[in-house]
Design a protein around this motif. Structure first.
Motif, short mmCIF file in Angstrom:
data_model
loop_
_atom_site.label_atom_id
_atom_site.label_comp_id
_atom_site.label_asym_id
_atom_site.label_seq_id
_atom_site.Cartn_x
_atom_site.Cartn_y
_atom_site.Cartn_z
N GLU A 66 1.34 -4.38 4.07
CA GLU A 66 0.56 -3.98 5.17
C GLU A 66 1.58 -2.64 6.32
O GLU A 66 -0.26 -1.82 6.87
CB GLU A 66 2.03 -5.31 5.95
N LEU A 67 2.44 -2.37 6.17
CA LEU A 67 2.94 -0.90 6.49
C LEU A 67 2.17 0.54 5.99
O LEU A 67 1.43 1.19 6.61
CB LEU A 67 4.07 -0.43 6.91
N ASP A 68 1.16 0.32 5.09
CA ASP A 68 1.14 1.25 4.31
C ASP A 68 -0.17 0.84 3.14
O ASP A 68 0.70 0.85 2.03
CB ASP A 68 1.95 2.48 3.70
N PRO A 69 -1.05 0.32 3.36
CA PRO A 69 -1.67 -0.49 2.83
C PRO A 69 -2.94 0.95 1.46
O PRO A 69 -2.83 0.77 0.43
CB PRO A 69 -3.40 -0.49 3.32
N LYS A 70 -2.08 2.35 1.63
CA LYS A 70 -2.44 3.46 0.45
C LYS A 70 -1.45 3.09 -0.37
O LYS A 70 -1.57 3.86 -1.37
CB LYS A 70 -2.35 4.19 1.45
N ASP A 71 -0.46 2.75 -0.27
CA ASP A 71 0.68 2.55 -1.38
C ASP A 71 0.52 2.24 -2.34
O ASP A 71 0.56 0.61 -2.77
CB ASP A 71 2.35 2.03 -0.54
N ILE A 72 -0.61 2.86 -3.88
CA ILE A 72 -0.28 2.39 -4.34
C ILE A 72 0.61 1.39 -5.52
O ILE A 72 0.77 0.28 -6.30
CB ILE A 72 -1.70 3.11 -5.52
N ARG A 73 2.00 2.35 -5.59
CA ARG A 73 3.14 1.39 -6.86
C ARG A 73 3.38 0.16 -5.81
O ARG A 73 3.51 -0.59 -6.91
CB ARG A 73 3.85 2.98 -6.00
N ALA A 74 3.36 0.53 -5.12
CA ALA A 74 3.89 -1.11 -4.36
C ALA A 74 2.75 -2.43 -4.57
O ALA A 74 3.19 -3.48 -4.92
CB ALA A 74 3.44 -0.61 -2.66
N ARG A 75 1.61 -1.65 -4.12
CA ARG A 75 0.81 -2.49 -4.66
C ARG A 75 0.32 -3.22 -6.09
O ARG A 75 0.61 -4.03 -6.83
CB ARG A 75 -0.75 -2.27 -4.39
#
Length: 278
Positions: A15-24
């Protein structure tokens, strides 16, 4: 438990960083383990699209493969995989994914959609006759027999160039029940029987065709050939006599006629006709 807490933590990160692909990716893995299919697929989809857009096709393929494990009934995954494999130049893999997709469509009674996918496979592998036979079968099941017939005749044309009569015979055996009453089929089938050494079967079909068309030279020539194989030189000679009525100047027919007379032991007739024709 721990997994649920971890899922919540990763959801906050995303939610804080939608571009964080690793987290996704991590979120997808955790949700997949926890049996939360939909959330897992949503997370993976974002990751896969990101890689695909950046041109990292192999990474995107790996993610879509994970999605397939989570839910193999999602048809969109198959076509995404096929397209990415195609872009990566992995034609064999692309065809395999398309094949899976086509059979899913067939299972779900969607022949029209299956045909669209098979057409894509045909573009990737134009020499694959099985694909084209399948297309023709599906057209026949849709009552679009003209399109099916076109596909079949096209395949036949290709096979005839290669002279593979074993395959041609197989094709006719599929073709006949699908398109009954096709006028040209009999002659082609008879030729396939003749070239694969099934002389009796060939003759039976040819005799039926001859009744419909008594002046077809192709039919008559093959009938003559069948009689020669059966060592029935009398009937071979009579057949050639009929051919010579149609084209009395044809030297090929004359030669075969004389041979039939000689094989039959009728030397006098052979001499008389040779004398007349010399």
């Amino acid at each position: 438990g721990q997994t649920t807490r971890a899922i919540k933590d990763y959801q906050k990160v995303v939610e804080l960083d939608p571009k964080d692909i690793r987290a996704r990716q991590k979120l997808g893995d955790l949700c997949s383990k926890a049996g939360q299919k939909e959330t897992a697929l949503e997370s993976y989809e974002v990751v896969a699209r990101h890689y695909a857009d950046k041109g990292f096709y192999l990474k995107a393929i790996a993610v879509y493969k994970q999605m397939q494990k989570v839910d193999s009934s999602q048809l969109g995954i198959y076509s995404n995989l096929a397209e990415l494999n195609e872009k990566q130049g992995l034609t064999g893999n692309a065809i395999a994914e398309y094949r899976n997709l086509a059979s899913q469509y067939e299972k779900n009674d969607m022949p029209g959609e299956a045909i669209d996918i098979l057409q894509k496979m045909k573009e990737l592998d134009p020499d694959n006759l099985n694909i084209r036979v399948k297309i023709a079968e599906l057209y026949a099941s849709l009552d679009e027999s003209d399109k099916g017939k076109e596909e079949f005749l096209d395949v036949l044309e290709n096979l005839k160039k290669s002279g593979n009569f074993e395959k041609i015979l197989k094709l006719y055996e599929i073709f006949l029940p699908l398109f009954p009453g096709e006028p040209d089929v009999g002659v082609g089938l008879a030729e396939a029987y003749l070239r694969t050494g099934k002389i009796d079967k060939s003759l039976k079909v040819l005799q039926a065709e001859f009744k419909k068309n008594k002046d077809n030279k192709n039919i008559l020539q093959m009938i003559g050939e069948c009689y020669r194989h059966q060592k029935d030189y009398d009937n071979e000679r009579l057949t050639l006599q009929h051919l010579l009525k149609l084209s009395n100047k044809n030297l090929g027919y004359r030669l075969k006629y004389i041979r039939a007379c000689i094989n039959q032991g009728d030397y006098q007739r052979a001499l008389n006709d040779l004398e007349e024709w010399k």
